[in-house]
Write an enzyme that holds these catalytic residues in place. Sequence first.
Site, PDB file in Angstrom:
ATOM      1  CG  ASP A 217      -1.923   1.054   1.285  1.00 12.50           C
ATOM      2  OD1 ASP A 217      -2.978   1.093   0.455  1.00 12.50           O
ATOM      3  OD2 ASP A 217      -1.739   1.804   2.187  1.00 12.50           O
ATOM      4  CD  GLU A 266      16.368 -14.674   3.352  1.00 12.04           C
ATOM      5  OE1 GLU A 266      15.572 -15.219   4.200  1.00 12.04           O
ATOM      6  OE2 GLU A 266      17.234 -13.595   3.747  1.00 12.04           O
TER       7      GLU A 266
END
Length: 564
Positions: A217, A266
Amino acid sequence: MTTVDVSPLTRPDEEEVPPWWRQAAVYQIYPRSFADANGDGLGDIPGITSRADYLAELGIDAVWLSPFYPSALADGGYDVADYRNVDPRLGTLDDFDDMVAALHARGIRVVVDIVPNHTSDQHLWFQEALAAGRGAPARERYIFREGTGPDGSEPPADWESAFGGPAWRRVADGQWYLHNFAPEQPDLNWDHPDVRADFVTTLRFWADRGVDGFRIDVAHMLTKDLTDPLPSRATLDALPRDGHHPLIDRDDVHEVYAQWRAVLNEYDPPRTAVAEAWVDPSRIPLYASPESLGQAFNFDLLEADFDAGMFRRIVADNLALAAESGSSSTWVLSNHDVVRHATRYGLARPERREDGRPAVKHGTEWVRGGGDPAALDAEAGLRRGRAATLFMLGLPGSAYLYQGEELGLHEVAEIPDGERQDPTFFRTGGEDYGRDGCRVPLPWVSSEASFGFGAGRPHLPQPAWFGDLAVDVAEQDPTSTLRLYRRALTLRERLQTAEQLEWIPTGRPDVLRYRRPNGWEVVTNFGGEPYTVTGSDADPLLASTGDAALIVPGESTLWLGPRG
């Protein structure tokens, strides 16, 4: 605790195909208005799970959930009190896990909203800051300043919030804090290490629960340069937004996103992220680059008329930006912040500024006037909306759909003032009616209470005409907008490719035609006179107005596909 599989959705050939998000059809769910399982009037997480089959039948690749976190609802859930929990009115973390498992089991990925610019004023950190007082370390996580004037009773600057009214609020001990949105949404200080570390923890928390991606956002507003003396509002408005503006679209925000990208990478597969960044188009590639969030929203179609020239320019510009960033473009016609596109296209064209943007948000004047039916050509708006949707779904890149548009819903203007919720309405004294009209709970069953949304009274009132557009009615009508969306999304999954498009001359300025490398063609007639398709080796597949044929009626779209 229920034991469920919350691992991210993967396929055996994941490494052999481009990342899923590059060409995905993503369906935005505003949780409080989607489906209410417990009858309290608010949509909830179990309600979403109960509609998992509906979502699968629609043919989408992913859902994006607007905030479902604990919130006082000062801004529809975008005032977050706890980033690592579910609002108890909407369910529990176990319910969330069940929903993820149900959607993943149907091949649907899950994207959640992250709101990093501000917290709720009910957040533990802000309550701690208020209690700690002037000069306390707890206040450094937010943006507190002394006031101006002889007694400090004037705000630190004359800035205005995005929802109207001052952007600074005074607390009991006399200091002021910055809130670029509602007063209940204090801005965070992104220079503080606690803030940066906590959001990394939040990303890991949801990714570990099987979330496939994040929508960020107001991604362009996190970092700020608040060196004293603070500039005036007039000075701010006059400054270029070139990466060095004190408040908006600063270059240093990408230091934050580089850290996030390292975390998201990751995971296997890497988690996706998409930026809500209202910035100059030339700056979009910074957010969409693989070193940053990886993708950014393109909002240009939200501000365009149903106009061939505008659509073609927007497509060309945004495909070029996507090529520059190495990402894929995103296409959006409606979302939780704007008047629904079926309504926008049924209103008179808005006046435009010198830069081509509407002088006011398209449709807000109509809502403010009470939704005068005489000012809206609802039938034409829906016809154009269906045509625009098929045009958009044929483009390379991600398509974002907003809940209810697949039913052909119009904006709800007839909401009594006393039942409105959007802070914009209250902070502008009713001058701007805000976004409640696109957030009204969905109609599922025409004959049931709240049209099948839930057993209780819905949190925003539904108009009587919603019954005619309920899911159960649409499913029985072969010409319904729902049936059109289902057919289109099924075909799109088979036809969509990452390759770009080729414009085909039509001999008419009001007709656009493009071809994808696999032979898929899209023809949209923005005018009133029929257009006859010639010189194609493809067969008609789908039309926005009914039977697919080589004569394309006015204000409609035709898909053609390779023979055989």
